[in-house]
Design a protein around this motif. Structure first.
Motif, PDB file in Angstrom:
ATOM      1  N   VAL A 197       0.859  -1.175   0.000  1.00 15.78           N
ATOM      2  CA  VAL A 197       0.000   0.000   0.000  1.00 15.78           C
ATOM      3  C   VAL A 197       0.898   1.228   0.000  1.00 15.78           C
ATOM      4  CG1 VAL A 197      -1.970  -1.097   1.126  1.00 15.78           C
ATOM      5  CG2 VAL A 197      -0.231  -0.001   2.523  1.00 15.78           C
ATOM      6  N   ARG A 198       0.496   2.224  -0.760  1.00 17.72           N
ATOM      7  CA  ARG A 198       1.234   3.483  -0.780  1.00 17.72           C
ATOM      8  C   ARG A 198       0.749   4.340   0.382  1.00 17.72           C
ATOM      9  NH1 ARG A 198       0.521   6.148  -6.387  1.00 17.72           N
ATOM     10  NH2 ARG A 198      -1.612   5.525  -6.018  1.00 17.72           N
ATOM     11  N   VAL A 199       1.678   5.055   1.006  1.00 16.24           N
ATOM     12  CA  VAL A 199       1.324   5.887   2.153  1.00 16.24           C
ATOM     13  C   VAL A 199       1.810   7.315   1.944  1.00 16.24           C
ATOM     14  CG1 VAL A 199       1.353   3.891   3.704  1.00 16.24           C
ATOM     15  CG2 VAL A 199       3.404   5.282   3.477  1.00 16.24           C
ATOM     16  N   LYS A 200       1.055   8.272   2.471  1.00 11.17           N
ATOM     17  CA  LYS A 200       1.436   9.684   2.371  1.00 11.17           C
ATOM     18  C   LYS A 200       2.289  10.132   3.543  1.00 11.17           C
ATOM     19  CE  LYS A 200      -2.000  11.934  -0.489  1.00 11.17           C
ATOM     20  NZ  LYS A 200      -2.897  13.064  -0.591  1.00 11.17           N
ATOM     21  N   ASP A 201       1.951   9.690   4.749  1.00  8.52           N
ATOM     22  CA  ASP A 201       2.664  10.087   5.964  1.00  8.52           C
ATOM     23  C   ASP A 201       3.243   8.817   6.587  1.00  8.52           C
ATOM     24  OD1 ASP A 201       3.385  10.705   8.614  1.00  8.52           O
ATOM     25  OD2 ASP A 201       1.859  12.274   8.759  1.00  8.52           O
ATOM     26  N   GLN A 223       5.769 -13.783  12.066  1.00  5.04           N
ATOM     27  CA  GLN A 223       5.063 -14.088  10.814  1.00  5.04           C
ATOM     28  C   GLN A 223       5.661 -13.286   9.654  1.00  5.04           C
ATOM     29  OE1 GLN A 223       0.738 -14.123  11.056  1.00  5.04           O
ATOM     30  NE2 GLN A 223       0.904 -14.122  13.282  1.00  5.04           N
ATOM     31  N   THR A 224       6.962 -13.334   9.521  1.00  3.31           N
ATOM     32  CA  THR A 224       7.627 -12.530   8.499  1.00  3.31           C
ATOM     33  C   THR A 224       7.286 -12.972   7.080  1.00  3.31           C
ATOM     34  OG1 THR A 224       9.584 -13.933   8.656  1.00  3.31           O
ATOM     35  CG2 THR A 224       9.555 -11.938  10.018  1.00  3.31           C
ATOM     36  N   ASP A 225       6.596 -14.102   6.944  1.00  2.00           N
ATOM     37  CA  ASP A 225       6.230 -14.575   5.610  1.00  2.00           C
ATOM     38  C   ASP A 225       4.929 -13.941   5.098  1.00  2.00           C
ATOM     39  OD1 ASP A 225       4.741 -15.878   7.547  1.00  2.00           O
ATOM     40  OD2 ASP A 225       4.620 -17.749   6.423  1.00  2.00           O
ATOM     41  N   CYS A 226       4.311 -13.051   5.876  1.00  2.00           N
ATOM     42  CA  CYS A 226       3.066 -12.409   5.410  1.00  2.00           C
ATOM     43  C   CYS A 226       3.101 -10.910   5.709  1.00  2.00           C
ATOM     44  CB  CYS A 226       1.843 -13.075   6.026  1.00  2.00           C
ATOM     45  SG  CYS A 226       1.831 -13.082   7.821  1.00  2.00           S
ATOM     46  N   PRO A 227       4.072 -10.193   5.116  1.00  2.00           N
ATOM     47  CA  PRO A 227       4.193  -8.770   5.440  1.00  2.00           C
ATOM     48  C   PRO A 227       3.279  -7.867   4.613  1.00  2.00           C
ATOM     49  CG  PRO A 227       5.913  -9.360   3.920  1.00  2.00           C
ATOM     50  CD  PRO A 227       5.140 -10.635   4.231  1.00  2.00           C
ATOM     51  N   ILE A 228       3.155  -6.654   5.115  1.00  2.00           N
ATOM     52  CA  ILE A 228       2.591  -5.562   4.338  1.00  2.00           C
ATOM     53  C   ILE A 228       3.782  -4.668   3.985  1.00  2.00           C
ATOM     54  CG2 ILE A 228       2.033  -4.283   6.454  1.00  2.00           C
ATOM     55  CD1 ILE A 228      -0.216  -2.932   4.921  1.00  2.00           C
ATOM     56  N   GLU A 229       3.796  -4.194   2.754  1.00  2.00           N
ATOM     57  CA  GLU A 229       4.859  -3.290   2.314  1.00  2.00           C
ATOM     58  C   GLU A 229       4.280  -1.890   2.255  1.00  2.00           C
ATOM     59  OE1 GLU A 229       6.479  -2.007  -1.952  1.00  2.00           O
ATOM     60  OE2 GLU A 229       6.774  -4.142  -1.534  1.00  2.00           O
ATOM     61  N   LEU A 230       4.827  -0.984   3.062  1.00  2.00           N
ATOM     62  CA  LEU A 230       4.442   0.415   2.994  1.00  2.00           C
ATOM     63  C   LEU A 230       5.398   1.093   2.025  1.00  2.00           C
ATOM     64  CD1 LEU A 230       3.962   1.181   6.804  1.00  2.00           C
ATOM     65  CD2 LEU A 230       2.313   0.242   5.168  1.00  2.00           C
ATOM     66  N   THR A 231       4.855   1.650   0.958  1.00  2.00           N
ATOM     67  CA  THR A 231       5.674   2.334  -0.035  1.00  2.00           C
ATOM     68  C   THR A 231       5.498   3.834   0.158  1.00  2.00           C
ATOM     69  OG1 THR A 231       5.498   0.524  -1.617  1.00  2.00           O
ATOM     70  CG2 THR A 231       6.066   2.696  -2.506  1.00  2.00           C
ATOM     71  N   TYR A 232       6.604   4.511   0.464  1.00  2.00           N
ATOM     72  CA  TYR A 232       6.575   5.940   0.733  1.00  2.00           C
ATOM     73  C   TYR A 232       7.441   6.668  -0.283  1.00  2.00           C
ATOM     74  CZ  TYR A 232       7.434  10.393   3.022  1.00  2.00           C
ATOM     75  OH  TYR A 232       7.532  11.738   3.287  1.00  2.00           O
ATOM     76  N   ASN A 233       6.823   7.564  -1.055  1.00  2.00           N
ATOM     77  CA  ASN A 233       7.542   8.372  -2.039  1.00  2.00           C
ATOM     78  C   ASN A 233       7.976   9.674  -1.367  1.00  2.00           C
ATOM     79  OD1 ASN A 233       7.323   6.644  -4.356  1.00  2.00           O
ATOM     80  ND2 ASN A 233       5.136   7.102  -4.303  1.00  2.00           N
ATOM     81  N   TRP A 234       9.274   9.917  -1.334  1.00  2.00           N
ATOM     82  CA  TRP A 234       9.839  11.031  -0.591  1.00  2.00           C
ATOM     83  C   TRP A 234       9.315  12.389  -1.052  1.00  2.00           C
ATOM     84  CZ3 TRP A 234      15.725   9.470  -0.674  1.00  2.00           C
ATOM     85  CH2 TRP A 234      15.877   8.244  -0.010  1.00  2.00           C
ATOM     86  N   ASP A 235       8.997  12.510  -2.325  1.00  2.00           N
ATOM     87  CA  ASP A 235       8.559  13.799  -2.857  1.00  2.00           C
ATOM     88  C   ASP A 235       7.044  13.947  -2.851  1.00  2.00           C
ATOM     89  OD1 ASP A 235      11.242  14.549  -3.382  1.00  2.00           O
ATOM     90  OD2 ASP A 235      11.205  13.354  -5.215  1.00  2.00           O
ATOM     91  N   GLY A 236       6.365  13.112  -2.098  1.00  2.00           N
ATOM     92  CA  GLY A 236       4.906  13.183  -2.027  1.00  2.00           C
ATOM     93  C   GLY A 236       4.277  12.219  -3.014  1.00  2.00           C
ATOM     94  N   ASP A 237       2.990  12.057  -2.875  1.00  2.00           N
ATOM     95  CA  ASP A 237       2.260  11.124  -3.729  1.00  2.00           C
ATOM     96  C   ASP A 237       0.829  11.611  -3.889  1.00  2.00           C
ATOM     97  OD1 ASP A 237       1.442   8.963  -5.203  1.00  2.00           O
ATOM     98  OD2 ASP A 237       2.313   7.481  -3.851  1.00  2.00           O
ATOM     99  N   GLU A 238       0.689  12.722  -4.599  1.00  2.00           N
ATOM    100  CA  GLU A 238      -0.633  13.317  -4.771  1.00  2.00           C
ATOM    101  C   GLU A 238      -1.553  12.441  -5.604  1.00  2.00           C
ATOM    102  OE1 GLU A 238      -1.508  15.795  -2.857  1.00  2.00           O
ATOM    103  OE2 GLU A 238       0.564  15.682  -2.144  1.00  2.00           O
TER     104      GLU A 238
END
Length: 142
Positions: free
Chosen positions: A10-14, A50-65
């Protein structure tokens, strides 16, 4: 053809607010990759052991409008909890809105700071109905 689950992204803003939210759910950071060239960070979080079922937080440094205003199009993440009432109370005590309270002692929905719908499910048998959950109305969408 064998299939192996890797992760949900999932992409995150903060990033700080999102990581704090997932930590409230009991997830821990298991891995991190920062890309100076791509100007983004990938933070993997999972329940302890349970490291075999992670969520990946994707954070773009320049924002993600480009992030949608309603993360529900993605569906939802689901986590099983030991005590749905205690989990919801902890979240409420930390400012999280319970969008669909666990009136049935089994299921609740909340949203992350990035509007991702999170389903919480009671481990084992449903808990007996209890207040304030039984009479709590839905709030917003879930």
């Amino acid at each position: 053809m064998p299939l192996t689950y890797l992760h949900t992204m999932v992409r995150v803003k903060d990033l700080d607010a999102s990581m704090a939210f997932y930590k409230l759910l009991g997830l821990e950071e298991t891995r991190r990759m920062d890309s100076e060239k791509g100007r983004f960070s990938l933070i993997f979080m999972a329940p302890p052991g349970q490291t075999d079922c992670p969520i990946e937080l994707t954070y773009n440094w320049d924002g993600d409008e480009g992030l949608p205003s309603d993360g529900r199009h993605f569906g939802h993440l689901a986590y099983r909890v030991d005590n749905i009432y205690e989990t919801c109370q902890l979240l409420m005590d930390n400012g999280v809105t319970i969008n669909r309270p666990p009136r049935d002692g089994h299921m609740a929905f909340v949203r992350s700071p990035d509007n991702i719908s999170i389903e919480l499910l009671q481990e084992g048998d449903d808990l007996p109905p209890a207040e304030p959950w039984t009479s709590m109305e839905n709030t917003g969408s879930w």
